[in-house]
Design a protein around this motif. Structure first.
Motif, mmCIF file in Angstrom:
data_model
loop_
_atom_site.group_PDB
_atom_site.id
_atom_site.type_symbol
_atom_site.label_atom_id
_atom_site.label_comp_id
_atom_site.label_asym_id
_atom_site.label_seq_id
_atom_site.Cartn_x
_atom_site.Cartn_y
_atom_site.Cartn_z
ATOM 1 N N GLU A 35 0.692 -1.273 -0.034
ATOM 2 C CA GLU A 35 0.074 0.141 -0.020
ATOM 3 C C GLU A 35 0.938 1.095 -0.042
ATOM 4 O O GLU A 35 0.613 2.303 -0.723
ATOM 5 N N ALA A 36 1.974 1.393 0.735
ATOM 6 C CA ALA A 36 2.888 2.211 0.752
ATOM 7 C C ALA A 36 3.296 2.625 -0.509
ATOM 8 O O ALA A 36 3.460 3.730 -0.966
ATOM 9 N N MET A 37 3.757 1.379 -1.202
ATOM 10 C CA MET A 37 4.568 1.648 -2.475
ATOM 11 C C MET A 37 3.356 2.193 -3.372
ATOM 12 O O MET A 37 3.818 3.111 -4.505
ATOM 13 N N ARG A 38 2.149 1.663 -3.319
ATOM 14 C CA ARG A 38 1.234 1.990 -4.323
ATOM 15 C C ARG A 38 0.758 3.688 -4.137
ATOM 16 O O ARG A 38 0.628 4.382 -4.955
ATOM 17 N N SER A 39 0.791 3.953 -2.902
ATOM 18 C CA SER A 39 0.449 5.590 -2.628
ATOM 19 C C SER A 39 1.588 6.132 -2.934
ATOM 20 O O SER A 39 1.320 7.272 -3.520
ATOM 21 N N ARG A 40 2.872 5.811 -2.823
ATOM 22 C CA ARG A 40 3.910 6.487 -3.319
ATOM 23 C C ARG A 40 4.114 6.568 -4.940
ATOM 24 O O ARG A 40 4.464 7.773 -5.415
ATOM 25 N N GLN A 41 3.685 5.549 -5.515
ATOM 26 C CA GLN A 41 3.745 5.547 -6.981
ATOM 27 C C GLN A 41 2.560 6.485 -7.821
ATOM 28 O O GLN A 41 3.102 7.313 -8.519
ATOM 29 N N ILE A 42 1.744 6.242 -6.856
ATOM 30 C CA ILE A 42 0.610 7.506 -7.254
ATOM 31 C C ILE A 42 0.967 8.617 -7.363
ATOM 32 O O ILE A 42 0.770 9.691 -8.143
ATOM 33 N N ALA A 43 1.495 9.006 -6.061
ATOM 34 C CA ALA A 43 1.957 10.453 -5.936
ATOM 35 C C ALA A 43 3.178 10.698 -6.760
ATOM 36 O O ALA A 43 3.251 11.947 -7.419
ATOM 37 N N GLU A 44 3.889 9.980 -7.292
ATOM 38 C CA GLU A 44 4.918 10.052 -8.274
ATOM 39 C C GLU A 44 4.463 10.468 -9.471
ATOM 40 O O GLU A 44 4.848 11.379 -10.178
ATOM 41 N N LEU A 98 1.325 11.665 -10.111
ATOM 42 C CA LEU A 98 0.790 12.805 -9.876
ATOM 43 C C LEU A 98 1.630 14.080 -10.105
ATOM 44 O O LEU A 98 1.426 15.067 -10.538
ATOM 45 N N GLY A 99 2.898 13.774 -9.573
ATOM 46 C CA GLY A 99 3.929 14.677 -9.465
ATOM 47 C C GLY A 99 4.237 14.956 -10.934
ATOM 48 O O GLY A 99 4.393 16.207 -11.253
ATOM 49 N N VAL A 100 4.571 13.884 -11.887
ATOM 50 C CA VAL A 100 4.815 14.048 -13.080
ATOM 51 C C VAL A 100 3.886 14.645 -13.822
ATOM 52 O O VAL A 100 4.059 15.657 -14.758
ATOM 53 N N GLU A 101 2.415 14.641 -13.742
ATOM 54 C CA GLU A 101 1.278 15.102 -14.261
ATOM 55 C C GLU A 101 1.290 16.741 -14.095
ATOM 56 O O GLU A 101 1.198 17.479 -14.724
ATOM 57 N N GLU A 102 1.662 17.042 -12.546
ATOM 58 C CA GLU A 102 1.284 18.311 -12.483
ATOM 59 C C GLU A 102 2.525 19.045 -12.891
ATOM 60 O O GLU A 102 2.505 20.130 -13.325
ATOM 61 N N GLN A 132 6.261 12.278 -22.708
ATOM 62 C CA GLN A 132 5.949 10.920 -22.895
ATOM 63 C C GLN A 132 7.154 9.973 -22.309
ATOM 64 O O GLN A 132 7.094 8.895 -21.770
ATOM 65 N N ASN A 133 8.375 10.497 -22.705
ATOM 66 C CA ASN A 133 9.410 9.790 -22.380
ATOM 67 C C ASN A 133 9.641 9.596 -20.914
ATOM 68 O O ASN A 133 10.111 8.608 -20.316
ATOM 69 N N VAL A 134 9.375 10.746 -20.011
ATOM 70 C CA VAL A 134 9.586 10.828 -18.501
ATOM 71 C C VAL A 134 8.518 9.852 -18.020
ATOM 72 O O VAL A 134 8.782 9.022 -17.240
ATOM 73 N N LYS A 135 7.307 9.830 -18.610
ATOM 74 C CA LYS A 135 6.184 9.058 -18.086
ATOM 75 C C LYS A 135 6.455 7.400 -18.141
ATOM 76 O O LYS A 135 6.177 6.669 -17.612
ATOM 77 N N ALA A 136 6.941 7.249 -19.520
ATOM 78 C CA ALA A 136 7.461 5.907 -19.840
ATOM 79 C C ALA A 136 8.410 5.161 -19.052
ATOM 80 O O ALA A 136 8.404 4.085 -18.486
ATOM 81 N N GLU A 137 9.419 6.240 -18.636
ATOM 82 C CA GLU A 137 10.551 5.796 -17.708
ATOM 83 C C GLU A 137 10.165 5.489 -16.401
ATOM 84 O O GLU A 137 10.420 4.443 -15.755
ATOM 85 N N LEU A 138 9.104 6.479 -15.988
ATOM 86 C CA LEU A 138 8.637 6.335 -14.747
ATOM 87 C C LEU A 138 7.744 4.894 -14.434
ATOM 88 O O LEU A 138 7.882 4.112 -13.568
ATOM 89 N N ASP A 139 7.073 4.614 -15.545
ATOM 90 C CA ASP A 139 6.175 3.393 -15.500
ATOM 91 C C ASP A 139 7.225 2.248 -15.540
ATOM 92 O O ASP A 139 6.839 1.196 -14.711
ATOM 93 N N ALA A 140 8.123 2.306 -16.163
ATOM 94 C CA ALA A 140 9.068 1.129 -16.349
ATOM 95 C C ALA A 140 9.678 1.112 -15.026
ATOM 96 O O ALA A 140 9.935 -0.172 -14.430
ATOM 97 N N GLN A 141 10.249 1.876 -14.220
ATOM 98 C CA GLN A 141 10.695 2.039 -13.007
ATOM 99 C C GLN A 141 9.754 1.558 -11.941
ATOM 100 O O GLN A 141 10.200 0.608 -10.947
ATOM 101 N N GLN A 142 8.473 1.944 -11.859
ATOM 102 C CA GLN A 142 7.531 1.515 -11.006
ATOM 103 C C GLN A 142 7.143 -0.217 -11.268
ATOM 104 O O GLN A 142 6.891 -0.562 -10.389
ATOM 105 N N THR A 143 6.980 -0.469 -12.460
ATOM 106 C CA THR A 143 6.780 -1.839 -12.728
ATOM 107 C C THR A 143 7.742 -2.750 -12.112
ATOM 108 O O THR A 143 7.512 -3.812 -11.524
ATOM 109 N N LEU A 144 9.022 -2.177 -12.321
ATOM 110 C CA LEU A 144 10.303 -2.940 -11.753
ATOM 111 C C LEU A 144 10.133 -3.105 -10.380
ATOM 112 O O LEU A 144 10.524 -3.965 -9.783
#
Length: 255
Positions: free
Chosen positions: A52-61, A63-67, A216-228
């Motif tokens: 849950e902590a990881m999930r909350s942190r990843q959501i915040a990350e 959102l931070g990228v989106e903002e 898109q590059n930053v978002k893809a990189e973040l998605d890859a990191q979070q998936t890992l």
């Protein structure tokens, strides 16, 4: 803060595990079973908490990228809107300055045309009548001289009227030609302005595409990191060992 909490939980789990082992060595199997059940319960709780902590942190990350992207996008539009508004203002000033100059040049052109004195050139017939008139007058044949004068005056009036009409047409033609030249100059300026306007629009579109691609590059990189990170978490949970982990380094929109 999270690492400190993880360390405290791990310390407690280590103590409880050591207690279970001691009970097992001492034959205190009931206490060992209690310790084991408590360990399993705490591990499950800790696994869920970490997920849950990881999930909350990843959501915040995310959102931070989106903002960050939205802020950059707003700044991008503000900068380009201002740049294009300034361009339009400057273009309008150039056009008005040219129109004012053309008006001044037209007035000066008209003044010079009107100031230029041109004497009419009479026909040979009229000149011949005047010579006959003068000859008759010198011969004291005033009656015939008067007739020649009236005839000459009528022809001269007609030729003067024709000359004035032709001169007026010539002046109007010269003025029209002058205006066409100035209109062509104005159209050329407007064409250059339009070309510059289209170049600005094209550059804005290219800059926007680069901005969106960077996002898109930053978002893809973040998605890859979070998936890992999620994969590592599941492997970690499946291994049955809970250890404090340092979260991986995150990307940012400013990269």
């Amino acid at each position: 803060m999270e690492l400190s909490e993880d360390s405290a939980v791990q310390d407690f789990l280590d103590i409880l595990e050591e207690h279970r082992k001691n009970c097992e060595r001492q034959g205190k199997y009931v206490e060992a079973e209690i310790a084991k059940n408590r360990l399993d319960e705490l591990k499950l709780h800790e696994e869920n908490r970490r997920r849950e902590a990881m999930r909350s942190r990843q959501i915040a990350e995310r959102l931070g990228v989106e903002e960050a992207h939205m802020l950059e996008f707003q700044q991008f539009n503000q900068i380009w809107d201002k740049k294009m508004a300034e361009y339009e203002l400057h273009a309008e000033e150039l056009i008005e300055a040219m129109k004012d100059r053309h008006s001044s040049e037209l007035r000066e052109f008209q003044r010079k045309l009107m100031a230029k004195q041109i004497r009419p050139k009479f026909s040979k017939d009229l000149l011949n009548l005047r010579k006959i008139q003068d000859t008759l007058a010198k011969q004291k044949d005033y009656a015939e001289a008067h007739k020649m004068k009236l005839k000459g005056d009528a022809l001269e009036a007609w030729e003067l009227e024709k000359w004035h009409s032709q001169r007026q047409q010539d002046l109007l033609g010269r003025e029209a030609k002058f205006k066409v030249a100035k209109q062509s100059e104005l159209l050329a300026l407007q064409k250059r302005i339009q070309t510059g306007r289209e170049e600005q629009k094209k550059q804005r579109h290219l800059d926007l595409e680069r901005l969106l691609q960077r996002y898109q590059n930053v978002k893809a990189e973040l998605d890859a990191q979070q998936t890992l990170e999620r994969i590592r978490m599941e492997k970690f949970v499946q291994s049955g060992a809970l250890k404090a982990q340092k979260p991986p380094k995150r990307s940012s929109m400013n990269r």
